[in-house]
Write an enzyme that holds these catalytic residues in place. Structure first.
Site, PDB file in Angstrom:
ATOM      1  N   GLU A 170     -17.229  20.002  10.798  1.00 52.93           N
ATOM      2  CA  GLU A 170     -18.039  19.847  12.001  1.00 52.93           C
ATOM      3  C   GLU A 170     -19.283  19.053  11.625  1.00 52.93           C
ATOM      4  O   GLU A 170     -20.010  19.432  10.707  1.00 52.93           O
ATOM      5  CB  GLU A 170     -18.435  21.207  12.574  1.00 52.93           C
ATOM      6  CG  GLU A 170     -19.231  21.085  13.865  1.00 52.93           C
ATOM      7  CD  GLU A 170     -19.996  22.346  14.218  1.00 52.93           C
ATOM      8  OE1 GLU A 170     -20.152  22.613  15.417  1.00 52.93           O
ATOM      9  OE2 GLU A 170     -20.456  23.049  13.301  1.00 52.93           O
ATOM     10  N   HIS A 212     -15.541  27.038  20.880  1.00 57.44           N
ATOM     11  CA  HIS A 212     -16.421  28.174  21.161  1.00 57.44           C
ATOM     12  C   HIS A 212     -17.830  27.748  21.549  1.00 57.44           C
ATOM     13  O   HIS A 212     -18.610  28.577  22.045  1.00 57.44           O
ATOM     14  CB  HIS A 212     -16.487  29.079  19.928  1.00 57.44           C
ATOM     15  CG  HIS A 212     -17.109  28.413  18.742  1.00 57.44           C
ATOM     16  ND1 HIS A 212     -16.470  27.406  18.034  1.00 57.44           N
ATOM     17  CD2 HIS A 212     -18.313  28.582  18.137  1.00 57.44           C
ATOM     18  CE1 HIS A 212     -17.261  26.993  17.065  1.00 57.44           C
ATOM     19  NE2 HIS A 212     -18.379  27.683  17.099  1.00 57.44           N
ATOM     20  N   ASP A 213     -18.186  26.490  21.339  1.00 57.08           N
ATOM     21  CA  ASP A 213     -19.520  25.991  21.670  1.00 57.08           C
ATOM     22  C   ASP A 213     -19.543  25.134  22.928  1.00 57.08           C
ATOM     23  O   ASP A 213     -20.611  24.650  23.324  1.00 57.08           O
ATOM     24  CB  ASP A 213     -20.085  25.154  20.510  1.00 57.08           C
ATOM     25  CG  ASP A 213     -20.591  25.996  19.365  1.00 57.08           C
ATOM     26  OD1 ASP A 213     -20.986  27.153  19.613  1.00 57.08           O
ATOM     27  OD2 ASP A 213     -20.603  25.513  18.218  1.00 57.08           O
ATOM     28  N   ASP A 262     -18.506  24.467   9.072  1.00 55.71           N
ATOM     29  CA  ASP A 262     -19.567  24.473  10.072  1.00 55.71           C
ATOM     30  C   ASP A 262     -20.708  23.550   9.646  1.00 55.71           C
ATOM     31  O   ASP A 262     -21.182  23.631   8.504  1.00 55.71           O
ATOM     32  CB  ASP A 262     -20.075  25.905  10.247  1.00 55.71           C
ATOM     33  CG  ASP A 262     -21.047  26.066  11.385  1.00 55.71           C
ATOM     34  OD1 ASP A 262     -20.629  25.904  12.540  1.00 55.71           O
ATOM     35  OD2 ASP A 262     -22.228  26.361  11.121  1.00 55.71           O
ATOM     36  N   ASP A 318     -13.243  29.795   8.903  1.00 56.96           N
ATOM     37  CA  ASP A 318     -14.487  29.099   9.212  1.00 56.96           C
ATOM     38  C   ASP A 318     -15.406  29.224   8.004  1.00 56.96           C
ATOM     39  O   ASP A 318     -15.662  30.336   7.526  1.00 56.96           O
ATOM     40  CB  ASP A 318     -15.149  29.721  10.440  1.00 56.96           C
ATOM     41  CG  ASP A 318     -15.787  28.690  11.347  1.00 56.96           C
ATOM     42  OD1 ASP A 318     -16.501  27.828  10.815  1.00 56.96           O
ATOM     43  OD2 ASP A 318     -15.579  28.751  12.572  1.00 56.96           O
TER      44      ASP A 318
END
Length: 570
Positions: A267, A341-342, A211, A104
Site C-alpha cells: 500500500e 476497508h478504507d 500497510d 496484513d
C-alpha cells in the site's frame, strides 16, 4: 510448523484476492465481533466464489485505537479474534480448500503499547532509537503549545509530534500519538521485522499486504538531529524516501519473498506510476504490485482533503486506469480494486445504488475492473453488492478518521449539513458494516449484538439471496473469476482504451497472440447507443459475459458485455 506449500512462479498473476476485515466478517461466538472461527465457518462461500487468496486485515494483539492497525504484539492474536491456534487452523482450512492466506503487515509504525516503544521511552534504553525522538523546538519548553519539532499534522490527529514527559522529547507518529513510527534507519529494527515475517511464513502464510510501506524510509531532515525547517511530515514528503528501494530489496532477500514465490502488495499512498514501475520491476526483486490511491482520489476537489467532494467525469477515471495499464505494461504489475476497508462502497460511490440499478451497476463495475490487466481484489460483501449505509448524524459514526474530521470541520465553522454529507459519501464506516450473510436477525453476522450497526438493506441484499439467484452479482463475479483463470488474454493480454472521451461508454480491448476480447460498458442510467466508429468489428462476436439481453446496437442502463471477437481463440 513450516508446511510445504507449492507456489508456481508468478501464480498471483492469474489469481483473485478476497479481503476480509475480521471484525465485521463473521462472528462465531455471539459476542458481536467477527472472529477467526467465523472466517473458517464461511470459507466455503469463498470456494464457491472461486477466489484464490484471502487477505486478512490485522488480527494481531492491539489496543484497537485504529481497528487493529496499531499493533502491540506482531506474534500473537488479539483475544477478540481468537488465538494463535485458531489462526493456524484457518491457514490449514484455507490451504485444504486451495486458498492461500496473506497477512496484513503493519511495520511503518507500532502501537504506543508495543514493548519496543515502552522500552524506547527510556532515554538510556538500547531501543531508544528504534523510534524517532526529537528535542523541543529551539527556544521553547517541551509540552507547551508550539514546542513541537515542526508544525506537521498527523493523519488522524492535529500534531505528528507527541511530547513524552518522561524523557523531555517528542516522538513521531505520522498517523497519531498512539501509532509511533519505527526508525527503519536502525538495522536492528529491520532485523526484528524480518525475523517476525519469517516466523509467519514458517506458520504457512503465503504473502503480505504491506500497510503504507512507502513511508518506511524517512527523508534525511527527519532522520538527523538538526532543527527542522518548516513542516516535514506529509505523505508527499515521506512517501518515497531515499532508502525505500534498499529496504524493500533487503526485506525481499532476508525473508525470501521472491525465492518462495510469496505474494507481496505494498500500500503506497501518494505513489505514482514511476514509483510503482520501479518497485514492481521483477529484476529489482522488491514487490509484486502496489496499491495506488490515484483513482480513488479523483473525486476530491483540487487542493482539498478526501472530504472535499468533486464530480468525477468518466473520461477522467478511464484515463487514470489506462495510464496505469500502459505504464506497467512492460515492467511490473497492477493491482485492481474499487473497494477496501478504507474506501466507501463502490456501488454507491462509482455506480448507482438505487434499487433498480444496483445489480447492473455492480456487475458493470466488476466487469470493467476484472478485465483490466492485473490482480483483482474483492472486498467482503462486494461480490453481492453491499452499499453504503444510511446514517443520520455524527452519533452514527464510529471511525476515528470520520469523528476527527467532524470535530475539526465544525471547529473551523463548516456547515454541519455539508460535513455530514461528506461523511455519508466517504466515511470508512461504510466499508466496516457487518457482512450481510442472510435475511435473519443481524444479517446472520452474529447471534449477539453487533459492535457496528448492520446496514438495514440486508433483508434483500445478502449472500444467500445472491447465491440462489443465477443472474446475481455473486454469480457474475464467479464467472469473471473463472474467465481470468481460463483465459490467457485476460491474464496477459495487451490493453487498449477506446473512445477515451466518451462520457458514458467504457470500451477497451485485450489482445494476446491471436486472441482478442472487446469490453463494452455503459456507465450511466440511460440507454446508450454503441458508436459505429472507433470499435473493432464485433457483429459476429461471441458474448462471453453480459448483464442483459438488449439489442446488439445499444447498451441498457449500466449494461456491460465481454465479447470474443470472431476468429479469436480462447
Amino acid at each position: 510448523m513450516n508446511p510445504t506449500v507449492h507456489r508456481e512462479h508468478d501464480w498471483w498473476k492469474s489469481a483473485v484476492v478476497y479481503q476480509i476485515y475480521p471484525r465485521t466478517f463473521a462472528d462465531s461466538d455471539g459476542d458481536g465481533v467477527g472472529d477467526i472461527r467465523g472466517i473458517i465457518d464461511r470459507l466455503d462461500h469463498l470456494v464457491e466464489l472461486g477466489v484464490d487468496v484471502v487477505w486478512l486485515s490485522p488480527v494481531y494483539r492491539s489496543p484497537q485505537r485504529d481497528n487493529g492497525y496499531d499493533i502491540s504484539d506482531y506474534q500473537d492474536i488479539d483475544p477478540m479474534f481468537g488465538s494463535l491456534e485458531d489462526l493456524d487452523d484457518l491457514i490449514e482450512a484455507a490451504h485444504a480448500r486451495g486458498i492461500k492466506l496473506v497477512m496484513d503487515l503493519v511495520v511503518n509504525h507500532t502501537s504506543d503499547e508495543h514493548p519496543w516503544f515502552l522500552e524506547s521511552r527510556d532515554p538510556a534504553s538500547p531501543r531508544r532509537d528504534w523510534y524517532f525522538w526529537r528535542d523541543p523546538r529551539p527556544g521553547t519548553v517541551g509540552g507547551e503549545e508550539g514546542a513541537e519539532p515542526d508544525d506537521s499534522p498527523a493523519a488522524f490527529a492535529p500534531k505528528a509530534w507527541t511530547f513524552d514527559p518522561r524523557s523531555g522529547q517528542y516522538y513521531l507518529g505520522v498517523f497519531g500519538p498512539q501509532q509511533p513510527d519505527l526508525n527503519w534507519e536502525n538495522p536492528e529494527v529491520r532485523r526484528a521485522v524480518y525475523e517476525m515475517m519469517r516466523w509467519w511464513v514458517d506458520r504457512g502464510v503465503d504473502g503480505f499486504r504491506m500497510d503504507v510501506i512507502n513511508l518506511i524510509s524517512k527523508p534525511e531532515a527527519l532522520t538527523g538531529q538538526a532543527p527542522l525547517d518548516g513542516p516535514q511530515v506529509s505523505f508527499e514528503a515521506i512517501g518515497d524516501g531515499p532508502r525505500l528501494d534498499e529496504f524493500l530489496a533487503e526485506m525481499n532477500r532476508e525473508v525470501g519473498l521472491s525465492e518462495q514465490n510469496l505474494i507481496t502488495v505494498g500500500e503506497m499512498p501518494g505513489a505514482g506510476i514511476d514509483l510503482a514501475v520501479r518497485v514492481t520491476d521483477p529484476a529489482r526483486r522488491e514487490l509484486n504490485m502496489v496499491f495506488t490511491f490515484e483513482h480513488v482520489d479523483l473525486d476530491i476537489a483540487p487542493g482539498g482533503s478526501k472530504w472535499d467532494l468533486a464530480p468525477l467525469p468518466l473520461p477522467v477515471l478511464k484515463a487514470n486506469l489506462a495510464a496505469w495499464q500502459e505504464g506497467l505494461a512492460e515492467k511490473g504489475w497492477n493491482s485492481l480494486y474499487w473497494n477496501n476497508h478504507d474506501q466507501p462502497r463502490a456501488v454507491s460511490r462509482f455506480g448507482d445504488d438505487r434499487p433498480e440499478y444496483r445489480v447492473a451497476s455492480a456487475k458493470t463495475l466488476a466487469t470493467t475492473l476484472h478485465l483490466h490487466r492485473g490482480t483483482p481484489y474483492i472486498y467482503q460483501g462486494e461480490e453481492f453488492g453491499m452499499t453504503n449505509s444510511p446514517r443520520a448524524g455524527v452519533e452514527d459514526y464510529l471511525d476515528i478518521e470520520s469523528l476527527n474530521y467532524y470535530r475539526d470541520a465544525i471547529g473551523r465553522g463548516l456547515d454541519e449539513a455539508t460535513v455530514l454529507n461528506s461523511l455519508l459519501v466517504k466515511s470508512r464506516d461504510h466499508a466496516r458494516t457487518p457482512v450481510q450473510w442472510d435475511a435473519s436477525e443481524n444479517a446472520g453476522f452474529t447471534t449477539g449484538t453487533p459492535w457496528a450497526p448492520v446496514n438495514p438493506g440486508y433483508e434483500t441484499v445478502n449472500a444467500v439471496a445472491a447465491r440462489e439467484d443465477p443472474d446475481s452479482i455473486f454469480h457474475h463475479y464467479r464467472r469473471l473469476i473463472q474467465l481470468r483463470h481460463e483465459s490467457a488474454v485476460v491474464r496477459d493480454g495487451e490493453f487498449r482504451l477506446l473512445h477515451p472521451e466518451h462520457p458514458h461508454l467504457w470500451a477497451f480491448t485485450r489482445g494476446h497472440g491471436d486472441g482478442q476480447l472487446l469490453v463494452l460498458a455503459n456507465w450511466s442510467a440511460e440507454e446508450l447507443e454503441i458508436p459505429e466508429e472507433g470499435l473493432p468489428e464485433h457483429g459476429d462476436a461471441e458474448l462471453l459475459l453480459g448483464t442483459h439481453g438488449t439489442t446488439a446496437g445499444t447498451l441498457a442502463p449500466w449494461e456491460s458485455r465481454v465479447l470474443r471477437l470472431a476468429g479469436s481463440p480462447a
